[in-house]
Design an enzyme around this catalytic site. Structure first.
Site, PDB file in Angstrom:
ATOM      1  N   ARG A 156     -26.423  14.178 -79.459  1.00  0.00           N
ATOM      2  CA  ARG A 156     -25.063  14.036 -78.942  1.00  0.00           C
ATOM      3  C   ARG A 156     -24.323  15.375 -78.947  1.00  0.00           C
ATOM      4  NH1 ARG A 156     -22.484   8.820 -81.861  1.00  0.00           N
ATOM      5  NH2 ARG A 156     -20.738  10.247 -82.057  1.00  0.00           N
TER       6      ARG A 156
ATOM      7  N   ARG B 161      -9.296   3.117 -86.297  1.00  0.00           N
ATOM      8  CA  ARG B 161      -9.506   4.433 -86.893  1.00  0.00           C
ATOM      9  C   ARG B 161      -8.198   5.073 -87.320  1.00  0.00           C
ATOM     10  NH1 ARG B 161     -14.682   5.929 -84.333  1.00  0.00           N
ATOM     11  NH2 ARG B 161     -15.269   7.976 -85.050  1.00  0.00           N
TER      12      ARG B 161
ATOM     13  N   LYS C 297     -22.741   3.504 -89.554  1.00  0.00           N
ATOM     14  CA  LYS C 297     -22.077   2.326 -88.956  1.00  0.00           C
ATOM     15  C   LYS C 297     -22.880   1.795 -87.761  1.00  0.00           C
ATOM     16  CE  LYS C 297     -18.276   4.574 -88.035  1.00  0.00           C
ATOM     17  NZ  LYS C 297     -18.687   5.917 -88.485  1.00  0.00           N
TER      18      LYS C 297
ATOM     19  N   ARG D 293     -29.755  13.648 -86.106  1.00  0.00           N
ATOM     20  CA  ARG D 293     -29.692  12.365 -85.377  1.00  0.00           C
ATOM     21  C   ARG D 293     -30.186  12.521 -83.934  1.00  0.00           C
ATOM     22  NH1 ARG D 293     -24.241   9.013 -84.964  1.00  0.00           N
ATOM     23  NH2 ARG D 293     -23.369  10.972 -84.239  1.00  0.00           N
TER      24      ARG D 293
ATOM     25  N   ARG E   7     -14.760  16.536 -86.905  1.00  0.00           N
ATOM     26  CA  ARG E   7     -14.745  15.057 -86.979  1.00  0.00           C
ATOM     27  C   ARG E   7     -14.533  14.587 -88.418  1.00  0.00           C
ATOM     28  NH1 ARG E   7     -20.271  13.804 -84.397  1.00  0.00           N
ATOM     29  NH2 ARG E   7     -19.844  11.653 -84.991  1.00  0.00           N
TER      30      ARG E   7
HETATM   31  P1  AP5 Z   1     -25.263   6.441 -87.446  1.00  0.00           P
HETATM   32  O1  AP5 Z   1     -25.623   5.020 -87.655  1.00  0.00           O
HETATM   33  O2  AP5 Z   1     -25.410   6.983 -86.062  1.00  0.00           O
HETATM   34  O3  AP5 Z   1     -23.812   6.764 -88.046  1.00  0.00           O
HETATM   35  P2  AP5 Z   1     -22.364   6.350 -87.523  1.00  0.00           P
HETATM   36  O4  AP5 Z   1     -21.564   6.046 -88.728  1.00  0.00           O
HETATM   37  O5  AP5 Z   1     -22.462   5.319 -86.453  1.00  0.00           O
HETATM   38  O6  AP5 Z   1     -21.941   7.756 -86.938  1.00  0.00           O
HETATM   39  P3  AP5 Z   1     -21.162   8.121 -85.597  1.00  0.00           P
HETATM   40  O7  AP5 Z   1     -21.268   9.625 -85.508  1.00  0.00           O
HETATM   41  O8  AP5 Z   1     -21.657   7.365 -84.415  1.00  0.00           O
HETATM   42  O9  AP5 Z   1     -19.756   7.695 -85.961  1.00  0.00           O
HETATM   43  P4  AP5 Z   1     -18.475   8.232 -85.412  1.00  0.00           P
HETATM   44  O10 AP5 Z   1     -17.558   7.258 -86.004  1.00  0.00           O
HETATM   45  O11 AP5 Z   1     -18.155   9.653 -85.664  1.00  0.00           O
HETATM   46  O12 AP5 Z   1     -18.751   8.257 -83.836  1.00  0.00           O
HETATM   47  P5  AP5 Z   1     -18.271   7.299 -82.683  1.00  0.00           P
HETATM   48  O13 AP5 Z   1     -19.364   7.187 -81.703  1.00  0.00           O
HETATM   49  O14 AP5 Z   1     -17.665   6.060 -83.245  1.00  0.00           O
HETATM   50  O15 AP5 Z   1     -26.151   7.311 -88.472  1.00  0.00           O
HETATM   51  C1  AP5 Z   1     -26.106   8.732 -88.473  1.00  0.00           C
HETATM   52  C2  AP5 Z   1     -27.519   9.295 -88.724  1.00  0.00           C
HETATM   53  O16 AP5 Z   1     -27.917   8.970 -90.065  1.00  0.00           O
HETATM   54  C3  AP5 Z   1     -28.616   8.706 -87.817  1.00  0.00           C
HETATM   55  O17 AP5 Z   1     -29.528   9.719 -87.496  1.00  0.00           O
HETATM   56  C4  AP5 Z   1     -29.287   7.603 -88.673  1.00  0.00           C
HETATM   57  O18 AP5 Z   1     -30.644   7.409 -88.336  1.00  0.00           O
HETATM   58  C5  AP5 Z   1     -29.131   8.186 -90.074  1.00  0.00           C
HETATM   59  N1  AP5 Z   1     -28.923   7.160 -91.111  1.00  0.00           N
HETATM   60  C6  AP5 Z   1     -28.163   6.023 -91.016  1.00  0.00           C
HETATM   61  N2  AP5 Z   1     -28.181   5.343 -92.188  1.00  0.00           N
HETATM   62  C7  AP5 Z   1     -28.960   6.079 -93.043  1.00  0.00           C
HETATM   63  C8  AP5 Z   1     -29.358   5.908 -94.403  1.00  0.00           C
HETATM   64  N3  AP5 Z   1     -28.953   4.848 -95.127  1.00  0.00           N
HETATM   65  N4  AP5 Z   1     -30.154   6.849 -94.957  1.00  0.00           N
HETATM   66  C9  AP5 Z   1     -30.566   7.928 -94.228  1.00  0.00           C
HETATM   67  N5  AP5 Z   1     -30.226   8.144 -92.937  1.00  0.00           N
HETATM   68  C10 AP5 Z   1     -29.428   7.236 -92.348  1.00  0.00           C
HETATM   69  O19 AP5 Z   1     -17.058   8.138 -82.077  1.00  0.00           O
HETATM   70  C11 AP5 Z   1     -17.279   9.336 -81.333  1.00  0.00           C
HETATM   71  C12 AP5 Z   1     -15.935   9.879 -80.866  1.00  0.00           C
HETATM   72  O20 AP5 Z   1     -15.286   8.920 -79.999  1.00  0.00           O
HETATM   73  C13 AP5 Z   1     -14.889  10.149 -81.958  1.00  0.00           C
HETATM   74  O21 AP5 Z   1     -15.075  11.417 -82.554  1.00  0.00           O
HETATM   75  C14 AP5 Z   1     -13.585  10.049 -81.151  1.00  0.00           C
HETATM   76  O22 AP5 Z   1     -13.349  11.219 -80.404  1.00  0.00           O
HETATM   77  C15 AP5 Z   1     -13.871   8.913 -80.188  1.00  0.00           C
HETATM   78  N6  AP5 Z   1     -13.468   7.594 -80.751  1.00  0.00           N
HETATM   79  C16 AP5 Z   1     -14.290   6.571 -81.077  1.00  0.00           C
HETATM   80  N7  AP5 Z   1     -13.601   5.543 -81.564  1.00  0.00           N
HETATM   81  C17 AP5 Z   1     -12.294   5.907 -81.560  1.00  0.00           C
HETATM   82  C18 AP5 Z   1     -11.095   5.286 -81.968  1.00  0.00           C
HETATM   83  N8  AP5 Z   1     -11.097   4.034 -82.505  1.00  0.00           N
HETATM   84  N9  AP5 Z   1      -9.928   5.955 -81.813  1.00  0.00           N
HETATM   85  C19 AP5 Z   1      -9.904   7.180 -81.282  1.00  0.00           C
HETATM   86  N10 AP5 Z   1     -11.017   7.848 -80.889  1.00  0.00           N
HETATM   87  C20 AP5 Z   1     -12.210   7.218 -81.023  1.00  0.00           C
END
Ligand code: AP5
Length: 216
Positions: A162, A90, A15, A129, A173
């Site tokens: 991270r 979410r 994402k 990552r 997660r």
């Molecule tokens: P990446 O693009 O970083 O993936 P992502 O989907 O953004 O993963 P996140 O871990 O950031 O998502 P998340 O939803 O768990 O975390 P968030 O920060 O929102 O890609 C991942 C890896 O794969 C990278 O190394 C990339 O290079 C590689 N890659 C990408 N595409 C690829 C492809 N096509 N092929 C190969 N490799 C690829 O949330 C963190 C925390 O915040 C949550 O756990 C929660 O505690 C809190 N939080 C955030 N939002 C909320 C909410 N709305 N409500 C409650 N708590 C929340």
């Protein structure tokens, strides 16, 4: 009319990687809830300290806190034309709150691309990552490596792993995603907004499919 796009998908689906590219292409503001929490944590605000407790356990920050944070963010001038939402909503409660917020401005969610990736692939992606300290540009040691090891190609800042990418937190997660977030797939499908994208393809191909879904 303002355009709102919700990127849906499990942790590590891509994402953040895709949102950065799509924001450039569409000129929409990229709003990442996880990034806002991490910025608050860096600045040691009350919101950051509260969010840290949940993030470190791989759990969701409570809905009321998250919803008011996003409502405030969406009210800023850079979101006047809409936004690309990454990581919000979410839970069904967050999705309903978003609908209500946008309805107030006579607007709504335009499309919900769902980036589908199986759990085994997610673990490999998150364990490799590397994220840039300055602006959260995202790399992968195998699938998307930086030109210089440990340095961001775009702003030269240090790359770090991270805290919540540790294997035990990643498992939690993914479990939380399955329980609390995956019901949104049906929620948006019923509203005719879901566009399923195969997230196991190379990054450029995923981008092309996303662009096609957004432009439909
Ligand atoms: P990446 O693009 O970083 O993936 P992502 O989907 O953004 O993963 P996140 O871990 O950031 O998502 P998340 O939803 O768990 O975390 P968030 O920060 O929102 O890609 C991942 C890896 O794969 C990278 O190394 C990339 O290079 C590689 N890659 C990408 N595409 C690829 C492809 N096509 N092929 C190969 N490799 C690829 O949330 C963190 C925390 O915040 C949550 O756990 C929660 O505690 C809190 N939080 C955030 N939002 C909320 C909410 N709305 N409500 C409650 N708590 C929340």
């Amino acid at each position: 009319m303002a355009r709102y796009i919700v990127l849906l998908g499990p942790p590590g689906a891509g994402k953040g990687t895709q949102a950065e590219i799509l924001a450039r292409e569409t000129r929409l503001a990229h709003i990442s809830s996880g990034e806002i929490f991490r910025e608050n944590l860096k600045a040691q605000t009350e919101l950051g300290k509260l969010a840290q407790e949940y993030m470190n356990r791989g759990e969701l920050v409570p809905d009321d806190v998250t919803i008011s944070m996003i409502e405030e963010r969406l009210s800023r001038p850079d979101c006047a034309g809409g936004a690309l939402l990454d990581g919000f909503p979410r839970t069904p409660a967050q999705a309903e709150a978003l609908e209500a917020m946008l309805r107030k401005n006579g607007s709504g969610v335009q499309v919900v691309p769902y980036i589908a990736v199986p759990a085994a692939v997610l673990i490999e992606r998150l364990s490799g990552r590397w994220t840039c300290r300055a602006q959260e540009h995202v790399y992968h040691e195998k699938f998307n490596p930086p030109a210089v090891l440990g340095k961001c190609d775009i702003d030269g800042s240090e790359l770090y792993q991270r805290e919540d990418d540790k294997p035990e937190t990643v498992e939690s997660r993914i479990r939380v995603y399955m329980e609390k977030t995956s019901p949104l797939i049906a929620y948006y499908r019923e509203r005719g907004l879901l566009a399923e994208i195969d997230g196991t393809q190379p990054i450029e191909k995923v981008t092309a499919d996303l662009m096609a879904a957004i432009q439909k």
